[in-house]
Scaffold this motif. Sequence first.
Motif, PDB file in Angstrom:
ATOM      1  N   ALA A 324       0.839  -1.211   0.000  1.00  0.00           N
ATOM      2  CA  ALA A 324       0.000   0.000   0.000  1.00  0.00           C
ATOM      3  C   ALA A 324       0.871   1.256   0.000  1.00  0.00           C
ATOM      4  CB  ALA A 324      -0.931  -0.016   1.206  1.00  0.00           C
ATOM      5  N   THR A 325       2.046   1.190   0.656  1.00  0.00           N
ATOM      6  CA  THR A 325       2.977   2.339   0.623  1.00  0.00           C
ATOM      7  C   THR A 325       3.475   2.553  -0.810  1.00  0.00           C
ATOM      8  OG1 THR A 325       3.634   1.977   2.913  1.00  0.00           O
ATOM      9  CG2 THR A 325       5.160   3.245   1.549  1.00  0.00           C
ATOM     10  N   LEU A 326       3.836   1.451  -1.481  1.00  0.00           N
ATOM     11  CA  LEU A 326       4.287   1.587  -2.876  1.00  0.00           C
ATOM     12  C   LEU A 326       3.169   2.195  -3.731  1.00  0.00           C
ATOM     13  CD1 LEU A 326       6.104  -1.854  -3.460  1.00  0.00           C
ATOM     14  CD2 LEU A 326       7.152   0.348  -2.890  1.00  0.00           C
ATOM     15  N   ASP A 327       1.931   1.793  -3.441  1.00  0.00           N
ATOM     16  CA  ASP A 327       0.793   2.319  -4.225  1.00  0.00           C
ATOM     17  C   ASP A 327       0.663   3.831  -4.053  1.00  0.00           C
ATOM     18  OD1 ASP A 327       0.226  -0.201  -5.096  1.00  0.00           O
ATOM     19  OD2 ASP A 327      -1.410  -0.562  -3.653  1.00  0.00           O
ATOM     20  N   VAL A 328       0.874   4.314  -2.816  1.00  0.00           N
ATOM     21  CA  VAL A 328       0.779   5.758  -2.562  1.00  0.00           C
ATOM     22  C   VAL A 328       1.880   6.490  -3.331  1.00  0.00           C
ATOM     23  CG1 VAL A 328       1.063   7.540  -0.793  1.00  0.00           C
ATOM     24  CG2 VAL A 328      -0.410   5.599  -0.364  1.00  0.00           C
ATOM     25  N   VAL A 329       3.076   5.925  -3.312  1.00  0.00           N
ATOM     26  CA  VAL A 329       4.198   6.560  -4.026  1.00  0.00           C
ATOM     27  C   VAL A 329       3.864   6.656  -5.518  1.00  0.00           C
ATOM     28  CG1 VAL A 329       6.626   6.289  -4.683  1.00  0.00           C
ATOM     29  CG2 VAL A 329       5.909   5.817  -2.338  1.00  0.00           C
ATOM     30  N   ARG A 330       3.281   5.598  -6.054  1.00  0.00           N
ATOM     31  CA  ARG A 330       2.907   5.626  -7.486  1.00  0.00           C
ATOM     32  C   ARG A 330       1.791   6.633  -7.727  1.00  0.00           C
ATOM     33  NH1 ARG A 330       3.023  -0.012  -7.004  1.00  0.00           N
ATOM     34  NH2 ARG A 330       5.053  -0.814  -7.648  1.00  0.00           N
ATOM     35  N   ALA A 331       0.818   6.668  -6.815  1.00  0.00           N
ATOM     36  CA  ALA A 331      -0.334   7.565  -7.006  1.00  0.00           C
ATOM     37  C   ALA A 331       0.106   9.033  -6.985  1.00  0.00           C
ATOM     38  CB  ALA A 331      -1.383   7.309  -5.921  1.00  0.00           C
ATOM     39  N   VAL A 332       1.056   9.358  -6.095  1.00  0.00           N
ATOM     40  CA  VAL A 332       1.473  10.764  -5.958  1.00  0.00           C
ATOM     41  C   VAL A 332       2.535  11.114  -6.986  1.00  0.00           C
ATOM     42  CG1 VAL A 332       2.605  12.413  -4.390  1.00  0.00           C
ATOM     43  CG2 VAL A 332       0.863  10.846  -3.516  1.00  0.00           C
ATOM     44  N   GLY A 333       3.398  10.145  -7.314  1.00  0.00           N
ATOM     45  CA  GLY A 333       4.506  10.437  -8.217  1.00  0.00           C
ATOM     46  C   GLY A 333       5.520  11.354  -7.558  1.00  0.00           C
ATOM     47  N   HIS A 334       5.963  10.982  -6.348  1.00  0.00           N
ATOM     48  CA  HIS A 334       6.932  11.815  -5.623  1.00  0.00           C
ATOM     49  C   HIS A 334       8.156  12.094  -6.491  1.00  0.00           C
ATOM     50  CE1 HIS A 334       4.559  10.222  -2.251  1.00  0.00           C
ATOM     51  NE2 HIS A 334       4.876  11.368  -1.667  1.00  0.00           N
ATOM     52  N   ALA A 335       8.593  13.357  -6.469  1.00  0.00           N
ATOM     53  CA  ALA A 335       9.762  13.746  -7.261  1.00  0.00           C
ATOM     54  C   ALA A 335      11.046  13.437  -6.504  1.00  0.00           C
ATOM     55  CB  ALA A 335       9.706  15.232  -7.572  1.00  0.00           C
TER      56      ALA A 335
END
Length: 447
Positions: A324-335
């Motif tokens: 779920a953490t990886l999913d959030v990173v993908r959803a936000v697209g952290h720079a």
Amino acid sequence: MTRPAPKSFHVKSFGCQMNVYDGQRMAELLEADGMVAAQDEGAADLVVLNTCHIREKAAEKVYSDIGRIVKRARAATGDVPMIAVAGCVAQAEGAEIPRRAPAVDVVVGPQAYHRLPDLVRAAGEGKRAVDTDMPAESKFDALPARRRPGPSAFLTVQEGCDKFCTYCVVPYTRGAEVSRPWGAVMDEARALVDAGAREITLIGQNVNAWTSEDGKGRPQGLDGLIRALDRLPGLARIRYTTSHPNDMTDGLIAAHGEVEKLMPFLHLPVQAGSDRILRAMNRSHSVASYLAVIDRVRASRPDIALSGDFIVGFPGEDEADFVATLDVVRAVGHAQAFSFKYSPRPGTPAATMADQVAPEVMDDRLQRLQALLNEQQAAFNAATVGRRTDILIERDGRHPGQRIGKSPWLQSVVVENDAGIGEMMTVDIVSAGPNSLGGVTPARQAA
Ligand code: SAM
Ligand code: SF4
């Protein structure tokens, strides 16, 4: 045993931006007391280790650093410098430090470092010099005026934290949340600009919780302060860090779209992508509320670059939580982002929770998370190629004739140019690597 008063000093800071700021202020304090800054610790009569306690390795590194300083000094001249331990390890361990490392002469916590010159004198007279008080008087009032800040300066506006995330030592080492008053912050900002700063980064453990009354007695939040700084002549750029998702007010979000000097970059830690883990962390926000904040910030400033902090392996985190953490990173697209393995901190609630995650599982999760974050950072950098943008020149590059500046999105940009440190210049971004960009001046590209 008495010893001669030190004439030179070297301050070495570990950890967060607040420690960088504190380290600069301690240097200014020692200079105002008549000492001179030494090139390195080997040439200093007094070495100040400004420590970080946020993860275990940071504290262990301090003890190994002390050992190294002593060994090196004995081998070189036989004279061991006076050693002061400051920062959050000093606060947490206090008198335990000289017990474990007898070469340490001074221990001073983050709220008491304005007393450092007196402590150094006391240690010189052979007295016990441990000060981990959280005094009622503000250390800021006792600090000398800002000098030589460099083009990009930190300005502490808020300290401490009342949020008590269950993994974190900050509320214990830095104390309760306190905002510096409006007038003091504005005065320091003016002093920084007068001394050559072009960019100011407002810093605090929860900087977006900052509040004060302005000069007319009106209550202001961080957005009000940012709007006032926007009117400060000579200041070109404003940033702030670190923020909590729950304190992203409507006003602050609107400022991102309206204040030209406010850079399009936001460091907004989420820590984990599973609501169950966020609850156990006592983060008091959910994944959905964090994503809703991100949506609103992006609506206000579409080109904003997002950064964050992540912890993997918090007690009880299972594979589904981590995914779920990886999913959030993908959803936000952290720079960009900082990611850490959970480190049990003595005295915090999480340290004694059941289901501590095995080290090899944490290693594996951290690797997978960092692979994704690196991929996204590289993609973000690559997407900047072809853009014309302003950079603030901060330092010389590795090769002669090179300068390194920062883009509005906090990327390092290398240019072949003889621009002065502190100059703003327009560049075309022509190449991108994982950690930096290459830029050329538009005229040079056309030639
Ligand atoms: N106040 C900020 C916030 O709430 O995001 C940051 C405070 S802390 C100095 C910086 C980061 O260190 C945190 O965001 C968190 O990711 C990390 N951190 C804090 N305690 C930790 C721990 N016990 N183990 C691993 N990482 C930790
Ligand atoms: Fe630590 Fe949480 Fe406070 Fe940040 S908000 S300083 S992580 S307790």
